[in-house]
Design a protein around this motif. Structure first.
Motif, short mmCIF file in Angstrom:
data_model
loop_
_atom_site.label_atom_id
_atom_site.label_comp_id
_atom_site.label_asym_id
_atom_site.label_seq_id
_atom_site.Cartn_x
_atom_site.Cartn_y
_atom_site.Cartn_z
N VAL A 33 -35.78 -23.47 54.95
CA VAL A 33 -34.68 -23.11 54.07
C VAL A 33 -35.23 -22.93 52.66
O VAL A 33 -36.16 -23.61 52.25
N GLN A 34 -34.65 -21.98 51.95
CA GLN A 34 -35.02 -21.76 50.54
C GLN A 34 -33.76 -21.75 49.69
O GLN A 34 -32.73 -21.20 50.09
N LEU A 35 -33.86 -22.37 48.53
CA LEU A 35 -32.75 -22.42 47.59
C LEU A 35 -33.20 -21.76 46.29
O LEU A 35 -34.28 -22.06 45.77
N GLN A 36 -32.38 -20.89 45.76
CA GLN A 36 -32.68 -20.17 44.54
C GLN A 36 -31.54 -20.38 43.56
O GLN A 36 -30.46 -19.82 43.75
N VAL A 79 -28.74 -19.77 49.14
CA VAL A 79 -29.43 -20.57 50.15
C VAL A 79 -29.72 -19.71 51.37
O VAL A 79 -28.81 -19.06 51.91
N SER A 80 -30.96 -19.69 51.79
CA SER A 80 -31.33 -18.92 52.97
C SER A 80 -31.01 -19.71 54.23
O SER A 80 -30.80 -20.93 54.20
N GLY A 81 -30.98 -19.02 55.38
CA GLY A 81 -30.76 -19.70 56.64
C GLY A 81 -29.33 -19.61 57.11
O GLY A 81 -28.41 -19.33 56.32
N ARG A 82 -29.13 -19.87 58.39
CA ARG A 82 -27.82 -19.70 59.01
C ARG A 82 -27.04 -20.98 59.14
O ARG A 82 -25.95 -20.99 59.70
N THR A 83 -27.58 -22.08 58.62
CA THR A 83 -26.92 -23.37 58.81
C THR A 83 -26.38 -23.95 57.51
O THR A 83 -26.14 -25.15 57.41
N GLU A 143 -31.78 -38.64 50.07
CA GLU A 143 -30.93 -37.98 51.06
C GLU A 143 -30.95 -36.46 50.93
O GLU A 143 -30.35 -35.78 51.75
N TYR A 144 -31.64 -35.95 49.93
CA TYR A 144 -31.71 -34.50 49.73
C TYR A 144 -33.08 -34.02 50.19
O TYR A 144 -34.10 -34.53 49.73
N ASP A 145 -33.10 -33.05 51.10
CA ASP A 145 -34.38 -32.67 51.70
C ASP A 145 -34.84 -31.27 51.34
O ASP A 145 -35.89 -30.83 51.82
N ALA A 146 -34.09 -30.55 50.55
CA ALA A 146 -34.51 -29.22 50.12
C ALA A 146 -33.99 -28.98 48.71
O ALA A 146 -32.82 -29.31 48.42
N TRP A 147 -34.84 -28.40 47.87
CA TRP A 147 -34.52 -28.23 46.45
C TRP A 147 -34.79 -26.81 45.99
O TRP A 147 -35.77 -26.19 46.44
N GLY A 148 -33.98 -26.34 45.07
CA GLY A 148 -34.25 -25.09 44.40
C GLY A 148 -35.23 -25.32 43.25
O GLY A 148 -35.59 -26.46 42.94
#
Length: 125
Positions: free
Chosen positions: A1-4, A23-27, A111-116
């Motif tokens: 996943v990517q966040l911009q 946010v990329s991805g389908r979920t 608890e946060y696993d992906a960051w922009g």
């Protein structure tokens, strides 16, 4: 996943800005999403969280009543509307994906696993 994250800039005290996070991805709709900020020399701090459905929102006391978090699950977008900005709101703002989809209170940082990558907000006259 990517966040911009984007939408930051220079604004005068009392002004408004809207930050966006693509946010990329389908979920995307499966997860709660949050905004954090980090000022120079300070630790990263929680700003706002929204649950997967958008029905639950939580805010730091410092921004409550001035900021609003919302999301568009159809387009994988997260937003932060910032009104009545103050110089102390100056920071780099980050969007982040939480591990879960629902929380009864803002979860801890781990608890946060992906960051922009962050977007700079400067409030100054």
């Amino acid at each position: 996943v990517q966040l911009q994250a984007y939408g930051g800039g220079l604004v005068q005290p009392g002004g408004s800005l809207r930050l966006s996070c693509a946010v990329s991805g389908r979920t995307f709709s499966n997860y709660a999403m949050g905004w954090f900020r980090q000022a120079p020399g300070k630790e990263r701090e929680f700003v706002a969280l929204i649950t997967w459905s958008g029905r639950g929102e939580y805010y730091a006391d410092s921004v409550k009543g001035r900021f609003s978090i919302f999301r568009d699950n159809a387009n994988n977008m997260l937003y932060l509307q910032m009104n009545s900005l103050k110089p102390e709101d100056t920071a780099v703002y980050f969007c982040a994906r939480a591990r879960g989809n629902y929380y009864q209170s803002p979860p801890p940082l781990y608890e946060y696993d992906a960051w922009g990558q962050g977007t700079q907000v400067t409030v100054s006259s």
